[in-house]
Design an enzyme around this catalytic site. Structure first.
Site, PDB file in Angstrom:
ATOM      1  N   HIS A   1      -8.598 -46.968  20.480  1.00 59.91           N
ATOM      2  CA  HIS A   1      -8.141 -47.106  22.218  1.00 59.91           C
ATOM      3  C   HIS A   1      -8.444 -48.115  23.018  1.00 59.91           C
ATOM      4  CE1 HIS A   1     -11.020 -44.803  20.155  1.00 59.91           C
ATOM      5  NE2 HIS A   1     -12.122 -45.148  21.335  1.00 59.91           N
TER       6      HIS A   1
ATOM      7  N   ASN B   1     -13.531 -50.334  20.813  1.00 58.91           N
ATOM      8  CA  ASN B   1     -15.152 -50.407  19.774  1.00 58.91           C
ATOM      9  C   ASN B   1     -13.937 -50.176  18.133  1.00 58.91           C
ATOM     10  OD1 ASN B   1     -16.944 -48.995  21.744  1.00 58.91           O
ATOM     11  ND2 ASN B   1     -16.412 -47.193  21.750  1.00 58.91           N
TER      12      ASN B   1
ATOM     13  N   ASP C   1     -10.713 -40.229  30.288  1.00 57.84           N
ATOM     14  CA  ASP C   1     -11.601 -39.920  29.335  1.00 57.84           C
ATOM     15  C   ASP C   1     -12.774 -38.108  29.479  1.00 57.84           C
ATOM     16  OD1 ASP C   1     -13.301 -41.189  26.355  1.00 57.84           O
ATOM     17  OD2 ASP C   1     -14.084 -39.560  26.904  1.00 57.84           O
TER      18      ASP C   1
ATOM     19  N   HIS D   1     -10.638 -48.354  26.360  1.00 58.45           N
ATOM     20  CA  HIS D   1     -11.686 -47.694  27.342  1.00 58.45           C
ATOM     21  C   HIS D   1     -11.928 -48.527  28.684  1.00 58.45           C
ATOM     22  CE1 HIS D   1     -13.830 -44.307  24.671  1.00 58.45           C
ATOM     23  NE2 HIS D   1     -14.369 -45.713  23.897  1.00 58.45           N
TER      24      HIS D   1
ATOM     25  N   GLN E   1     -17.070 -46.217  17.606  1.00 55.92           N
ATOM     26  CA  GLN E   1     -15.962 -45.434  16.804  1.00 55.92           C
ATOM     27  C   GLN E   1     -16.061 -44.310  17.123  1.00 55.92           C
ATOM     28  OE1 GLN E   1     -12.843 -47.551  14.966  1.00 55.92           O
ATOM     29  NE2 GLN E   1     -11.032 -46.566  16.641  1.00 55.92           N
TER      30      GLN E   1
HETATM   31  P1  5GP Z   1     -14.558 -43.992  20.526  1.00 52.47           P
HETATM   32  O1  5GP Z   1     -16.151 -43.141  20.331  1.00 52.47           O
HETATM   33  O2  5GP Z   1     -13.921 -43.642  19.235  1.00 52.47           O
HETATM   34  O3  5GP Z   1     -14.411 -45.400  21.322  1.00 52.47           O
HETATM   35  O4  5GP Z   1     -14.265 -43.300  22.068  1.00 52.47           O
HETATM   36  C1  5GP Z   1     -13.444 -41.835  21.739  1.00 52.47           C
HETATM   37  C2  5GP Z   1     -13.290 -41.507  23.220  1.00 52.47           C
HETATM   38  O5  5GP Z   1     -12.625 -40.632  23.687  1.00 52.47           O
HETATM   39  C3  5GP Z   1     -14.815 -40.976  23.597  1.00 52.47           C
HETATM   40  O6  5GP Z   1     -15.253 -41.473  25.050  1.00 52.47           O
HETATM   41  C4  5GP Z   1     -14.535 -39.611  23.811  1.00 52.47           C
HETATM   42  O7  5GP Z   1     -15.532 -38.735  24.716  1.00 52.47           O
HETATM   43  C5  5GP Z   1     -13.435 -38.969  23.870  1.00 52.47           C
HETATM   44  N1  5GP Z   1     -12.412 -38.083  23.599  1.00 52.47           N
HETATM   45  C6  5GP Z   1     -12.699 -37.444  22.247  1.00 52.47           C
HETATM   46  N2  5GP Z   1     -12.044 -36.361  22.050  1.00 52.47           N
HETATM   47  C7  5GP Z   1     -11.124 -36.030  23.654  1.00 52.47           C
HETATM   48  C8  5GP Z   1      -9.669 -34.902  23.693  1.00 52.47           C
HETATM   49  O8  5GP Z   1      -9.959 -34.311  23.230  1.00 52.47           O
HETATM   50  N3  5GP Z   1      -9.142 -36.077  24.611  1.00 52.47           N
HETATM   51  C9  5GP Z   1     -10.021 -36.757  25.871  1.00 52.47           C
HETATM   52  N4  5GP Z   1      -9.206 -36.705  26.775  1.00 52.47           N
HETATM   53  N5  5GP Z   1     -11.249 -37.697  25.411  1.00 52.47           N
HETATM   54  C10 5GP Z   1     -11.330 -37.768  24.454  1.00 52.47           C
END
Ligand code: 5GP
Ligand code: ZN
Length: 139
Positions: free
Chosen positions: A99, A86, A30, A101, A93
Site C-alpha cells: 500500500h 513501508n 486510513d 500512504h 510495515q
Molecule cells: P503500514 O504501517 O503497514 O505502512 O500501514 C498500515 C496502515 O493500515 C496503518 O496506517 C493503519 O492505520 C492502516 N489500517 C490497518 N488496519 C486498517 C483497517 O482495517 N482499515 C483501514 N482503513 N486502515 C487500516
C-alpha cells in the site's frame, strides 16, 4: 489471501471509507488518519510489498497516484502531501498487503515527522556501494 485485512476490504467483506476504485486499484481512508485525509492506495492483487511486486502491478499502482494525490490535496485544502511506502517490519510495515500512504500536510510541525540524518559524504564508499547495488539490478 484469507487472513489479509486489505484483501477483505477489497472484497467488501469489511467496511472502508472508499475514495476511488477501478479494476486494478482501490483507495480508502486510513483508519489512523495521521493527518485528516490520510489515504491508502492498494493494488487489488494481493502482494506483500514493493519488494515482491511485478513491474505490471507497480505500473498500475503508481499510474493512479498523481490523480489521487491531487484529489486528496484539493479536497482537504492541504498545503502539500507526503507519499510513503513501508516495506517490511523494520521499515514500519504493519499490514502485509502492499500500500501507498497519501498523507496531506497542513503544517510542517503536524503529526507526521520524517527526518533524514545527513552524514559527511565518503565519495569512494559511495562509488563502491553504488556499483554493488547496480550489480544487483535485474532486467
Ligand atoms: P503500514 O504501517 O503497514 O505502512 O500501514 C498500515 C496502515 O493500515 C496503518 O496506517 C493503519 O492505520 C492502516 N489500517 C490497518 N488496519 C486498517 C483497517 O482495517 N482499515 C483501514 N482503513 N486502515 C487500516
Ligand atoms: Zn491482501
Amino acid at each position: 489471501m484469507d487472513s489479509c485485512i486489505f484483501c477483505k476490504i477489497i472484497a467488501g467483506e469489511i467496511p472502508s471509507s472508499k475514495v476511488y476504485e477501478d479494476d486494478k486499484v482501490l483507495a480508502f481512508l486510513d483508519i489512523s488518519q495521521t493527518t485528516p485525509g490520510h489515504t491508502l492506495v492498494v493494488p487489488k492483487e494481493h502482494v506483500r510489498n514493493v519488494l515482491e511486486m511485478s513491474e505490471k502491478t507497480a505500473l498500475e499502482l503508481s499510474s493512479r497516484l498523481p490523480k489521487l494525490a491531487r484529489a486528496v490535496k484539493s479536497a482537504t485544502n492541504a498545503k502539500g502531501l507526503n507519499i510513503l511506502n513501508n516495506n517490511e517490519e523494520v521499515a514500519g510495515q504493519s499490514v502485509f498487503h502492499a500500500h501507498i500512504h497519501l498523507i496531506p500536510r497542513y503544517d510542517s510541525n503536524d503529526e507526521l515527522s520524517i527526518t533524514f540524518t545527513e552524514h559527511e559524504p565518503d565519495f569512494d564508499a559511495l562509488a563502491k556501494l553504488a556499483q554493488k547495488i547496480a550489480n544487483e539490478v535485474t532486467a
